[in-house]
Design a protein around this motif. Structure first.
Motif, short mmCIF file in Angstrom:
data_model
loop_
_atom_site.label_atom_id
_atom_site.label_comp_id
_atom_site.label_asym_id
_atom_site.label_seq_id
_atom_site.Cartn_x
_atom_site.Cartn_y
_atom_site.Cartn_z
N LEU A 142 19.84 51.93 16.51
CA LEU A 142 18.64 52.70 16.80
C LEU A 142 18.41 52.81 18.30
O LEU A 142 18.04 53.86 18.81
CB LEU A 142 17.42 52.04 16.13
N SER A 143 18.64 51.72 19.01
CA SER A 143 18.49 51.72 20.46
C SER A 143 19.18 50.49 21.02
O SER A 143 19.38 49.49 20.31
CB SER A 143 17.00 51.72 20.86
N ASP A 144 19.55 50.59 22.27
CA ASP A 144 20.07 49.42 22.98
C ASP A 144 19.61 49.50 24.42
O ASP A 144 19.46 50.59 24.98
CB ASP A 144 21.60 49.35 22.90
N SER A 145 19.36 48.35 25.01
CA SER A 145 18.85 48.33 26.38
C SER A 145 19.39 47.13 27.13
O SER A 145 19.77 46.12 26.54
CB SER A 145 17.31 48.30 26.38
N VAL A 146 19.42 47.26 28.45
CA VAL A 146 19.84 46.20 29.34
C VAL A 146 18.62 45.69 30.07
O VAL A 146 17.91 46.46 30.75
CB VAL A 146 20.90 46.70 30.35
N ILE A 147 18.35 44.41 29.95
CA ILE A 147 17.17 43.80 30.57
C ILE A 147 17.65 42.93 31.73
O ILE A 147 18.46 42.01 31.53
CB ILE A 147 16.38 42.96 29.56
N VAL A 148 17.17 43.23 32.93
CA VAL A 148 17.55 42.46 34.12
C VAL A 148 16.63 41.26 34.23
O VAL A 148 15.40 41.40 34.33
CB VAL A 148 17.48 43.32 35.39
N THR A 192 20.89 37.37 35.94
CA THR A 192 21.58 37.61 34.68
C THR A 192 20.92 38.80 33.99
O THR A 192 19.86 39.28 34.43
CB THR A 192 21.53 36.39 33.75
N ILE A 193 21.56 39.25 32.92
CA ILE A 193 20.97 40.31 32.12
C ILE A 193 20.96 39.87 30.67
O ILE A 193 21.70 38.97 30.26
CB ILE A 193 21.73 41.64 32.26
N SER A 194 20.11 40.51 29.91
CA SER A 194 20.09 40.32 28.47
C SER A 194 20.28 41.68 27.81
O SER A 194 19.84 42.71 28.34
CB SER A 194 18.77 39.70 28.00
N LEU A 195 20.98 41.67 26.70
CA LEU A 195 21.22 42.89 25.96
C LEU A 195 20.38 42.86 24.69
O LEU A 195 20.39 41.87 23.95
CB LEU A 195 22.71 43.02 25.60
N LYS A 196 19.68 43.94 24.46
CA LYS A 196 18.84 44.04 23.27
C LYS A 196 19.35 45.20 22.42
O LYS A 196 19.47 46.33 22.90
CB LYS A 196 17.38 44.27 23.65
N ILE A 210 25.92 37.79 31.23
CA ILE A 210 25.05 38.08 30.09
C ILE A 210 24.44 36.77 29.61
O ILE A 210 25.15 35.88 29.15
CB ILE A 210 25.84 38.76 28.97
N ASP A 211 23.13 36.67 29.76
CA ASP A 211 22.44 35.44 29.37
C ASP A 211 22.24 35.38 27.86
O ASP A 211 22.34 34.32 27.25
CB ASP A 211 21.08 35.36 30.08
N ASP A 212 21.98 36.55 27.25
CA ASP A 212 21.70 36.54 25.81
C ASP A 212 21.98 37.93 25.25
O ASP A 212 21.90 38.94 25.95
CB ASP A 212 20.26 36.13 25.54
N ILE A 213 22.32 37.96 23.98
CA ILE A 213 22.47 39.21 23.23
C ILE A 213 21.52 39.12 22.05
O ILE A 213 21.73 38.31 21.13
CB ILE A 213 23.92 39.43 22.76
N VAL A 214 20.46 39.90 22.09
CA VAL A 214 19.42 39.86 21.06
C VAL A 214 19.64 41.03 20.10
O VAL A 214 19.69 42.19 20.54
CB VAL A 214 18.02 39.93 21.67
#
Length: 885
Positions: A284-290, A295-299, A220-224
């Motif tokens: 409200l929403s959550d998503s996984v960004i590749v 790595t991935i980022s979590l929003k 996980i590169d970042d958690i936004v």
């Protein structure tokens, strides 16, 4: 499964038409055949006049044929199906469906079909068509290291000969996918192929190929986090215990992405808002960004809502406890910031089975069937009024209490530790305490003890309780060799921790030894060139069988030979012998609570010196007698596993006392001391003649022989350990400890005895000097290096240990640890400074196997110098056998 009744009839291809139609549809095999049955039934209703025998008419089975790819005899299959020649059946009817179901449940066949092949009047002829499930012949696993293949085969039961079913393939694929995703390989792909083997053997066989593509480990590169104003990003990320972004400083929690942990952490994130009054907070929403860099980022987009406070809290339905008492347990007042998590814990804390909450208060006093539900009745102006609705139900009583799983341990050994009795009012606290007591016995795997509720009857207020245990090896053997004390040391030790002495003369009880009564018997022999030691001990934890009063006894004999500095060997003509015997009683108390134990022991040691002249003893020939009484008070409420406690504390204070002989024997020890000082002055006077010095030395030996004829002393020791989970419901455990010891003399003119002293430093396993000394561990320094040659009369020690288990299975319990500790040894209180410590830190590993006890290794770094050296101690390696720090 093919639930298909085909009808073969000349000039009638209805069955074939139905099957063809079903096979053209994109359906699974199971749905295809269900669909075929439906179409077939519909067609029958249309063509009933053409097939008059398919109207639920009764037939008699004329014969049953079996065809297909199977290694079983036809008669075996027919018999197992439940059908038989001459049997009356209905077509259609339950008999054929039951036969198909029975064959399918055997898990031996696939493609099971039963056909009606011919009808002659009221006689029906059937045909069973089936194929054996294929057996696994060869397995090939690609994409993992060879060392991992055996584990995959064992965990998925992929041994040669196993029946290969769709379920086996699916569960294997899911297991491997989840396994590597938990290790951070988010893009894991598993492909399983089976290849039929065409050979002359009748048995259907397949080769299986498993291709595992783990891909790159995804971090996980970042958690936004968007939408948060009240709580900072840092606070919210911290609440996510198992999902962390990359950080080179973090080593306890990796930054790998595990979907299940992430979903759980989203709940924890909302709980953090609920703890701070924001009960309407939501994701409200959550998503996984590749990302492009593997790595991935979590929003995460969230809505905080508004802050709430508690209003009026009303209890409804309570008759057993008053509102005032329940409010004292709830500990929430009107006007407090709303905290839904805290409210739930005060009502029922799932993280603490013995927690102080309302549910436990009811259940500890018999109300097992009570239910407690908090209900919001008003939220006007962000003030939440609560009703805590209580249905108390009937008090529950134990109807029966039983134990299963004990094959070796006798029932009475278990039942005497159980705190729940038939006819007794239910108490959750007693159930939790019983689990602890059974775990503390050491005969069962503490991780596997399970209290199971049976036949709970809320109407009658009764319940059956069954404790399930899993026995472990309770006997240990110690067979080792090593180098120490100037030579090779061999040790043979046998420890039987669940012995049954009453069966010692029963030949049939030796399997391999009499066991089951909870007694402990230990034999130990240790020898080298310089010493020999023999010991025997026995203890009965319930003397008389009615009260928890432990009787213990031990007998030991050691023989130590003087080191010859000229030859480097032991001088067998010069020896120091110690023979000792001890009897003890330990009684479990009821006040202040029943975790306390009062122990008492009477011991006697005889020290014989035969031409054994050292710096410690001023007389080389003679003896000393040590008759002492020891009294101790201890409290142990650690839970649950004695090898790896996760909570509670253990402390003990003991006093070992000899009789004050100097008060009654009429010896003038002041005069003796003065005479000794005078002779010592002559002995150290360079102007004294050799004859005068020899006479002075002889007289000093005679005086010391009289001083130490019967040893006079008192020794006080204190030790305390605490255990606490660093994070609730995890196995990361912090263990702080403190120790203190003091050896004193009643008569200062007589002086402190040369025995019973403290030797600090090293692994704490002692050495070949068997003079009654106590070896105190302090890692990071050589053995016994932090005390003077004669030993200290005072010591203190502090330590802090962080433990984490690798496995807690019954076959082997393994955990790693890190530690900080410090301690010091002193000769008198004038020099005593509890803060002037020799410090160390390090890491270690412990392995407990039932057959061999506790083994371990520690790497400790001493930050200070050993007395007499100018350099710090540095790194030291310690091997641990049969003890814990």
């Amino acid at each position: 499964m093919k639930l298909l009744l085909n009808i073969k009839k000349e000039n009638d291809d209805l069955g074939k038409q139905v099957n063809n139609l079903a096979n053209k549809l994109p359906l699974t095999n199971y749905i295809k055949h269900c669909f075929a049955i439906l179409l077939f039934a519909c067609s029958l209703s249309i063509k009933a006049q053409q097939i008059p025998y398919n109207d639920g008419k009764a037939y008699t089975i004329g014969d049953i044929a079996v065809i297909g790819n199977t290694a079983f005899e036809a008669q075996t299959i027919v018999t197992y199906s439940g059908l038989q020649k001459g049997q009356a059946i209905t077509i259609p009817g339950e008999e054929i469906s039951a036969a198909i179901k029975k064959l399918w449940n055997s898990k031996l066949f696939s493609d099971i079909e039963i056909y009606l092949t011919k009808v002659e009047g009221d006689t029906a002829f059937l045909e069973i068509r089936l194929s054996d499930l294929p057996q696994l012949n060869e397995l090939k696993i690609n994409g993992v290291k060879k060392s991992k293949i055996e584990g995959i085969i064992k965990e998925n039961k992929l041994e040669k000969g196993v029946k290969v079913t769709e379920n086996l393939i699916t569960t294997t694929k899911n297991y491997l996918t989840n396994k590597y995703q938990k290790d951070g390989f988010y893009n894991t792909k598993v492909l399983i192929n089976t290849i039929d083997i065409k050979d002359s053997l009748a048995t259907a066989r397949v080769n299986m190929v498993i291709n595992i593509d783990k891909g790159e480990k995804v971090k996980i590169d970042d958690i936004v986090i968007n939408g948060n104003e009240v709580l900072s990003d840092k606070t919210l990320r911290k609440s996510m215990k198992n999902t962390k972004k990359k950080n080179i400083l973090r080593f306890l929690k990796r930054s790998k992405y595990i979907e299940a942990d992430y979903k759980e952490d989203l709940v924890s994130l909302i709980d953090k808002y609920k703890e701070n009054g924001y009960r309407d907070a939501r994701i409200l929403s959550d998503s996984v960004i590749v990302n492009d860099n593997q790595t991935i980022s979590l929003k995460i987009d969230l809505e905080e809502g508004e802050k709430y406070t508690f209003g009026d809290i009303t209890f409804i339905g309570n008759t057993v406890y008053s509102n005032q008492y329940l409010n004292r347990i709830l500990r929430i007042k009107k006007g407090d910031t709303y905290n839904g998590v805290l409210l739930q814990k005060r009502i029922a804390d799932d993280t603490k089975p013995d927690g102080f909450d309302i549910t436990n208060e009811y259940q500890n006093h018999g109300y097992l069937f009570s239910t407690i539900n908090p209900v919001e009745v008003s939220a006007d102006n962000n003030v939440i009024d609560m009703e805590i609705r209580i249905i108390e139900g009937k008090p529950a009583y134990f109807n029966t209490v039983s134990v299963v799983g004990n094959d070796k341990t006798n029932d009475h050994v278990i039942y005497r530790e159980i705190r729940t009795r038939p006819g007794q009012l239910y108490s959750k606290a007693n159930v939790v305490r019983t689990v602890r007591e059974l775990g503390q016995l050491g005969f069962f795997d503490a991780q596997e003890i399970s209290p199971d509720f049976k036949n709970a009857n809320p109407n009658e207020g009764t319940i059956d309780m069954e404790y399930s245990v899993k026995e472990t090896g309770s006997s240990q053997i110690e067979l080792q060799g090593g180098y120490g004390g100037g030579g090779f040391i061999g040790t043979l030790g046998l420890s039987f921790n669940n012995f049954a002495i009453k069966d010692i003369f029963k030949k049939e009880a030796y399997k391999p030894i009499p066991m089951g009564d909870g007694q402990k018997l230990a034999l130990r022999l240790q020898a080298s060139r310089f010493y020999q030691t023999y010991s025997f001990s026995f203890s009965e934890p319930w003397m008389g069988g009615k009260r928890p009063v432990q009787f213990s006894s031990s007998l030991s004999h050691t023989k130590q030979f003087l080191y010859d500095y000229q030859t480097g060997n032991a001088d067998k003509s010069r020896s120091f012998n110690i023979t000792g015997i001890t009897f003890g009683l330990a009684k479990r108390l009821t006040v202040p609570d029943d975790y306390f134990t009062l122990s008492q022991a009477l011991s006697y040691q005889r020290y014989d010196l035969n031409n054994y002249n050292t710096g410690l003893f001023t007389f080389g020939d003679g003896f000393s007698n040590n008759l002492s009484y020891t009294v101790g008070l201890s409290r142990n409420n650690t839970s649950v596993d004695p090898i790896y406690p996760t909570g509670g504390s253990n402390f003990s204070v003991t006093a070992k006392l000899s009789f004050p002989y100097s008060l009654v024997n009429g010896v003038d020890y002041t005069a003796l001391k003065n005479e000794r000082d005078d002779n010592f002055a002559i002995l150290t006077d360079p102007d004294a003649t050799a004859a005068e010095q020899a006479d002075a030395n002889t007289r000093i030996s005679e005086i010391d022989q009289e001083r130490y004829n019967w040893l006079e002393f008192y020794k006080v020791k204190f030790k305390a350990d605490w255990f606490a989970q660093v994070i609730p419901n995890t196995d990361l455990v912090l263990k702080p400890s403190v120790e203190f010891g003091f050896l004193g003399a009643y008569n200062q003119d007589r002086g402190v005895i040369p025995f019973e002293r403290f030797f600090l430093g090293g692994d704490g396993l002692g050495s070949y000097s068997l003079d009654g000394r106590e070896a105190i561990a302090l890692r990071g320094y050589p053995n016994q290096s932090l005390s003077t040659n004669d030993g200290g009369t005072i010591y203190n020690k502090f330590s802090l240990e962080l433990r984490y288990p690798i496995t807690l299975k019954a076959s082997a319990k393994i955990y790693g640890l890190t530690f900080l500790e410090g301690g010091a040894s002193y000769n008198n209180f004038r020099d005593y400074n509890p803060f002037d410590l020799k410090r160390s830190a390090g890491v270690g590993l412990r392995i407990f196997m039932p057959a061999f006890g506790l083994l371990g290794i520690d790497f400790g770094h001493g930050f200070d110098n050993v007395p007499g050296d100018t350099e710090k101690s540095g790194w030291q390696t310690h091997f641990i056998i049969g003890q814990q720090f």
